[in-house]
Design a protein around this motif. Sequence first.
Motif, mmCIF file in Angstrom:
data_model
loop_
_atom_site.group_PDB
_atom_site.id
_atom_site.type_symbol
_atom_site.label_atom_id
_atom_site.label_comp_id
_atom_site.label_asym_id
_atom_site.label_seq_id
_atom_site.Cartn_x
_atom_site.Cartn_y
_atom_site.Cartn_z
ATOM 1 N N ARG A 32 0.872 -1.207 0.024
ATOM 2 C CA ARG A 32 0.126 -0.132 -0.134
ATOM 3 C C ARG A 32 0.840 1.162 0.083
ATOM 4 N NH1 ARG A 32 -1.829 1.642 5.832
ATOM 5 N NH2 ARG A 32 -0.090 0.929 6.749
ATOM 6 N N SER A 33 2.126 1.134 0.395
ATOM 7 C CA SER A 33 2.947 2.276 0.373
ATOM 8 C C SER A 33 3.925 2.735 -0.960
ATOM 9 C CB SER A 33 4.168 2.158 1.442
ATOM 10 O OG SER A 33 3.318 2.031 2.774
ATOM 11 N N ALA A 34 4.273 1.424 -1.683
ATOM 12 C CA ALA A 34 4.807 1.580 -2.704
ATOM 13 C C ALA A 34 4.924 0.537 -3.612
ATOM 14 C CB ALA A 34 6.317 1.908 -2.382
ATOM 15 N N GLY A 55 15.123 0.963 -13.137
ATOM 16 C CA GLY A 55 14.073 0.627 -12.489
ATOM 17 C C GLY A 55 12.895 1.751 -12.493
ATOM 18 N N SER A 56 11.676 1.408 -11.751
ATOM 19 C CA SER A 56 10.629 2.174 -11.746
ATOM 20 C C SER A 56 10.215 2.486 -10.423
ATOM 21 C CB SER A 56 9.589 2.147 -12.862
ATOM 22 O OG SER A 56 9.100 0.604 -12.458
ATOM 23 N N LEU A 57 9.721 3.308 -9.872
ATOM 24 C CA LEU A 57 9.233 3.547 -8.442
ATOM 25 C C LEU A 57 7.772 4.255 -8.623
ATOM 26 C CD1 LEU A 57 9.545 3.442 -5.196
ATOM 27 C CD2 LEU A 57 10.891 5.420 -5.624
ATOM 28 N N GLU A 58 6.794 3.717 -7.948
ATOM 29 C CA GLU A 58 5.768 4.488 -7.710
ATOM 30 C C GLU A 58 5.255 4.524 -6.253
ATOM 31 O OE1 GLU A 58 0.858 3.045 -8.228
ATOM 32 O OE2 GLU A 58 2.419 2.277 -9.570
ATOM 33 N N LEU A 59 5.108 5.772 -5.848
ATOM 34 C CA LEU A 59 4.691 6.003 -4.439
ATOM 35 C C LEU A 59 3.356 6.222 -4.191
ATOM 36 C CD1 LEU A 59 7.682 8.516 -3.410
ATOM 37 C CD2 LEU A 59 7.685 6.155 -3.018
ATOM 38 N N ARG A 60 2.822 5.579 -3.240
ATOM 39 C CA ARG A 60 1.266 5.600 -3.282
ATOM 40 C C ARG A 60 0.804 6.247 -1.916
ATOM 41 N NH1 ARG A 60 0.425 -0.847 -4.580
ATOM 42 N NH2 ARG A 60 0.590 -0.655 -6.891
ATOM 43 N N THR A 118 15.622 -16.944 -5.231
ATOM 44 C CA THR A 118 14.789 -15.577 -4.755
ATOM 45 C C THR A 118 15.424 -15.350 -3.513
ATOM 46 O OG1 THR A 118 12.724 -16.405 -5.768
ATOM 47 C CG2 THR A 118 12.409 -14.800 -4.125
ATOM 48 N N TRP A 119 15.872 -14.225 -3.274
ATOM 49 C CA TRP A 119 16.406 -13.592 -2.005
ATOM 50 C C TRP A 119 15.277 -12.639 -1.296
ATOM 51 C CZ3 TRP A 119 22.301 -12.164 -2.144
ATOM 52 C CH2 TRP A 119 22.819 -13.315 -2.914
ATOM 53 N N ARG A 120 15.172 -12.628 -0.099
ATOM 54 C CA ARG A 120 13.961 -11.957 0.592
ATOM 55 C C ARG A 120 14.766 -10.817 1.532
ATOM 56 N NH1 ARG A 120 9.713 -13.772 -1.996
ATOM 57 N NH2 ARG A 120 9.495 -15.996 -1.976
ATOM 58 N N GLY A 121 13.955 -9.649 1.729
ATOM 59 C CA GLY A 121 14.403 -8.693 2.735
ATOM 60 C C GLY A 121 13.595 -7.501 2.831
ATOM 61 N N ARG A 122 14.050 -6.354 3.043
ATOM 62 C CA ARG A 122 13.212 -5.337 3.397
ATOM 63 C C ARG A 122 13.575 -3.891 2.598
ATOM 64 N NH1 ARG A 122 9.489 -5.896 6.665
ATOM 65 N NH2 ARG A 122 9.368 -3.784 7.367
ATOM 66 N N TYR A 123 12.654 -3.173 2.329
ATOM 67 C CA TYR A 123 13.040 -1.929 1.846
ATOM 68 C C TYR A 123 12.764 -0.432 2.856
ATOM 69 C CZ TYR A 123 8.126 -0.543 0.533
ATOM 70 O OH TYR A 123 6.816 -0.578 0.812
ATOM 71 N N VAL A 124 13.380 0.393 2.673
ATOM 72 C CA VAL A 124 13.055 1.625 3.235
ATOM 73 C C VAL A 124 13.105 2.770 2.215
ATOM 74 C CG1 VAL A 124 13.851 3.249 5.037
ATOM 75 C CG2 VAL A 124 14.192 0.819 5.532
ATOM 76 N N ILE A 125 12.176 3.614 2.282
ATOM 77 C CA ILE A 125 11.853 4.673 1.467
ATOM 78 C C ILE A 125 11.914 5.986 2.318
ATOM 79 C CG2 ILE A 125 10.660 6.038 -0.391
ATOM 80 C CD1 ILE A 125 9.578 3.245 -1.331
ATOM 81 N N PHE A 135 12.282 21.801 5.844
ATOM 82 C CA PHE A 135 12.659 20.132 4.920
ATOM 83 C C PHE A 135 11.983 19.287 5.884
ATOM 84 C CE2 PHE A 135 15.162 16.744 3.551
ATOM 85 C CZ PHE A 135 14.905 16.698 2.069
ATOM 86 N N ARG A 136 10.940 18.608 5.468
ATOM 87 C CA ARG A 136 10.492 17.275 6.113
ATOM 88 C C ARG A 136 10.788 15.892 5.551
ATOM 89 N NH1 ARG A 136 4.733 20.057 7.157
ATOM 90 N NH2 ARG A 136 5.484 22.152 8.344
ATOM 91 N N THR A 137 10.983 15.106 6.372
ATOM 92 C CA THR A 137 11.195 13.581 5.980
ATOM 93 C C THR A 137 10.512 12.690 6.558
ATOM 94 O OG1 THR A 137 13.733 14.196 5.767
ATOM 95 C CG2 THR A 137 13.019 11.951 5.634
ATOM 96 N N ARG A 138 9.777 11.785 5.675
ATOM 97 C CA ARG A 138 8.846 10.825 6.193
ATOM 98 C C ARG A 138 9.413 9.404 5.619
ATOM 99 N NH1 ARG A 138 3.767 11.268 2.454
ATOM 100 N NH2 ARG A 138 4.909 12.533 1.023
ATOM 101 N N ARG A 139 9.340 8.336 6.167
ATOM 102 C CA ARG A 139 9.641 6.897 5.819
ATOM 103 C C ARG A 139 8.625 6.104 5.655
ATOM 104 N NH1 ARG A 139 14.653 4.591 9.254
ATOM 105 N NH2 ARG A 139 13.580 2.781 9.114
ATOM 106 N N LEU A 140 8.968 5.119 4.840
ATOM 107 C CA LEU A 140 7.999 4.055 4.310
ATOM 108 C C LEU A 140 8.937 2.847 4.281
ATOM 109 C CD1 LEU A 140 6.750 5.711 0.804
ATOM 110 C CD2 LEU A 140 5.250 5.587 3.296
ATOM 111 N N THR A 141 8.225 1.705 4.777
ATOM 112 C CA THR A 141 9.209 0.288 4.791
ATOM 113 C C THR A 141 8.313 -0.678 4.372
ATOM 114 O OG1 THR A 141 8.244 -0.098 7.332
ATOM 115 C CG2 THR A 141 10.443 1.282 6.923
ATOM 116 N N GLY A 142 8.768 -1.665 3.873
ATOM 117 C CA GLY A 142 8.307 -2.747 3.641
ATOM 118 C C GLY A 142 8.888 -4.065 3.162
#
Length: 150
Positions: A32-34, A55-60, A118-125, A135-142
């Motif tokens: 739901r985040s990306a 690559g391509s990135l879609e932020l939701r 297949t390797w598994r892991g996590r992402y942080v945006i 300047f504000r920062t927010r984080r998305l993870t998955g």
Amino acid sequence: MSRRILALTALAFLSLTPAHATGGVSCEAEDRSAKFTIGSPVGRSTGGAFFQFEGSLELRGANVAEDFKKVTLAKDHLTQSWFDARDLKMHVHFERAGEPHGTIDLTVEARGNADAETWRGRYVISIGETVNGEFRTRRLTGRVSCSVEG
């Protein structure tokens, strides 16, 4: 006769060269985040150079700037990478060309082994934007899934 033996010996030595000088990695995530897909052919020698990263990135989300909703990524955006027998790490940095200042940082970390496709892991945006002069920062993870070939 000796030239023929020399030629056959040289051919035999050439055939002993490892067949997998390069491979490839691609990582993807969708939640739901990306949604993103990133990848590159990769050298399998020490250092594992990423040759043609893209690559391509879609932020939701409700509060995502229009120009950050869909971003195309290229080799220049890959700022750090690591790929060895068990770890895959990539850091991608995208910066808005105009004002207001804005950045997207995507970090992918996955683990696997040489036998696993297949390797598994996590992402942080991290999304950074200037809003009302601040300047504000927010984080998305998955979770992320990466395919490793070669």
